[in-house]
Design a protein around this motif. Sequence first.
Motif, short mmCIF file in Angstrom:
data_model
loop_
_atom_site.label_atom_id
_atom_site.label_comp_id
_atom_site.label_asym_id
_atom_site.label_seq_id
_atom_site.Cartn_x
_atom_site.Cartn_y
_atom_site.Cartn_z
N MET A 1 0.84 -1.17 0.00
CA MET A 1 0.00 0.00 0.00
C MET A 1 0.89 1.24 0.00
O MET A 1 1.95 1.24 0.61
N LEU A 16 -3.49 3.31 -0.30
CA LEU A 16 -4.08 2.87 -1.55
C LEU A 16 -3.28 1.71 -2.11
O LEU A 16 -2.05 1.75 -2.13
N ASN A 17 -3.98 0.69 -2.57
CA ASN A 17 -3.34 -0.45 -3.22
C ASN A 17 -2.99 -0.02 -4.65
O ASN A 17 -3.89 0.20 -5.46
N ASP A 19 -2.04 -1.60 -7.13
CA ASP A 19 -2.49 -2.52 -8.17
C ASP A 19 -3.85 -2.09 -8.74
O ASP A 19 -4.23 -2.54 -9.82
N LEU A 20 -4.57 -1.24 -8.03
CA LEU A 20 -5.88 -0.79 -8.47
C LEU A 20 -5.82 0.48 -9.32
O LEU A 20 -6.82 0.90 -9.88
N TRP A 56 7.33 0.64 -3.45
CA TRP A 56 6.45 -0.39 -2.89
C TRP A 56 6.68 -1.73 -3.58
O TRP A 56 6.83 -2.76 -2.92
N ARG A 57 6.73 -1.71 -4.91
CA ARG A 57 6.96 -2.96 -5.65
C ARG A 57 8.34 -3.54 -5.34
O ARG A 57 8.50 -4.74 -5.18
#
Length: 91
Positions: A1, A16-17, A19-20, A56-57
């Motif tokens: 997130m 916030l994720n 991936d969305l 994050w990734r």
Amino acid sequence: MIALHRLTHPDATFLLNPDLIQTVEATPDTVVSLTNSSKFIVIEKPGEIVELIRAWRGSIVGHALAGTVADEGELAKVVHLAGSRPEPADD
């Protein structure tokens, strides 16, 4: 997130994720559009959001590789590195 701040509530952080995320636009405020059609107007600039997502990734990959694989051979079994695929079992 990733942690972002809404334009209307700059002191409140929301997570916030990434991936969305479908798009990030500067119009001139930054609008983050999600795959479910939700939109958020945030104070972060698009470049900052890209860096947050990249970090994050990278942290996910780092956590996955940190001490979870005993040796390189075990890693090769998981990711099927070129030339290191396990031989098919003879039945």
